[in-house]
Design a protein around this motif. Sequence first.
Motif, PDB file in Angstrom:
ATOM      1  N   ILE A 165       1.233  -0.799  -0.370  1.00 54.63           N
ATOM      2  CA  ILE A 165      -0.222   0.116  -0.039  1.00 54.63           C
ATOM      3  C   ILE A 165       0.372   0.848   0.370  1.00 54.63           C
ATOM      4  O   ILE A 165       1.994   1.077   0.970  1.00 54.63           O
ATOM      5  N   PRO A 187      -0.132   5.264   2.266  1.00 51.04           N
ATOM      6  CA  PRO A 187      -1.005   5.195   2.889  1.00 51.04           C
ATOM      7  C   PRO A 187      -1.405   6.508   3.183  1.00 51.04           C
ATOM      8  O   PRO A 187      -0.908   7.189   3.816  1.00 51.04           O
ATOM      9  N   ASP A 233      -7.098   4.851   3.814  1.00 53.22           N
ATOM     10  CA  ASP A 233      -7.002   3.568   3.654  1.00 53.22           C
ATOM     11  C   ASP A 233      -6.603   2.705   4.439  1.00 53.22           C
ATOM     12  O   ASP A 233      -6.663   1.553   4.184  1.00 53.22           O
TER      13      ASP A 233
END
Length: 484
Positions: A450, A453, A457
Amino acid sequence: KKEPVPTPKEEPAPAPAAEEPPSPEHPPATEQPTAPADEPAPVPTAEATPAPEEGPLAPPAEPQAPAPEPKPEKPKAEPPSSPLSLAVEEVSENSVTLTWKAPEQTGQSGMDGYVVEICKDGSTDWTVVNEEPFLSTRYTIQDLSSGDKIHVRVKAVSASGASVPATLAQPVLIREILQLPRIRMPRHLRQTYVRRVGDAVNMMIPFQGKPQPEVIWTKGDQPLDTSHINIRNTEKDTIFYIREAQRSDSGKYELTVRINGAEDKATLDIRVIEPPGPPQNLKLVDVWGFNVALEWTPPVDNGNSEIKGYTVQKSDKKSGKWFTALERCTRTSCTISDLIIGNTYSFRVFAENACGLSEKAAVTSGVAHIKKTKTAYQPEKIPQRDMMEPPKFTQPLTDRTTTRGYSTHLFCCVRGFPQPKIIWMKNQMEIREDPKYIAMIEQGVCSLEIRKPSPFDGGIYTCKAVNPLGEASVDCKLDVKGKI
């Protein structure tokens, strides 16, 4: 007939009357003088002529009369309890004004009021000031002589009797108080006053009152140790000073400013703290993929301050340097991720309170070796037999906490044949082609990166594996915190 007049006042006479029935054989002439003494009842006086015959009948009637009387006396309520918080409100040249609070228990019969009594210092003769009981909880004693010292007490009275008196601890000097004593506690001292071990404690607390008040410091109702604590008083303030504070100086200190029985009190709460001891029983619980799980227990000594959290550091064998992997961890366990394959790591944990980090850390006794993926999964390539099996996760996802703007990875391990198709979902919604996410699978290790983020998120991430024989899924929670 003249003799019965005083005898009704002497009510203890019925008691001996009850003792007379055993000796009725005595001549009635000798009993005649006792008969008038036993004449609280009107029956023998009305019938004077048959008195000798009814003499033996009267005694059984007399014990029956007092028999019901003690019964109502038993349920009678006890006297009220003592008045509360007796204090001097004001003193002048010839009067003193008192205030108090009503007693906790007033009894079933209810209170008639209060009675105020005074006694000169050095004497034991108490004098009632008010002629009749009154219900107010404030009273001014008038017509006192200037310069006298008097002791004062207040009783609560009812039909059941008077309470135990509430008495002023100190005698009151009758002279005019131009200004009642009052402590002006600074705002920052109304809360717990925190200092570190070795720091100086220096506090100035102003007060007012005329004439010059008496200043008294105590701790736990005991005078202070003046060899360690210095107190300096002026006309308008008192200074509390400790050169080097120790843990034992922690506690509640009471300041009293008093003028002629009128006083004001304040409480000062001091807490002396120091860094905590190291955490206990640090263990390397598990190693898988790029992750390590650690557990420990709180320190034995918290430094007289609540533990705010723990700082976890890692060190790889190649560099030997320590790097912080996790700060302010509020639990006594954690998972360290994003470790480098092929490296060997040691870990240590510090405890933290309001004073800072512990001077020493708990260090893992063992090390964690992050194995290379080729060697870790090569044995599974050798068998040539039928390997058909539905997807099964051998290592689940773990909850993660990361900081806004710092990329993070989610990892899990799955096996199954044919090789399962991996689907990543966020909050039950499939993650499709999104540049923020990079999903990979290698040798059964599923990873989701990810990138940078934001708090948006955060959420529940699910990894689903599907092949013709079935499907399986695991999930975890990701928290994204803003930068401090």
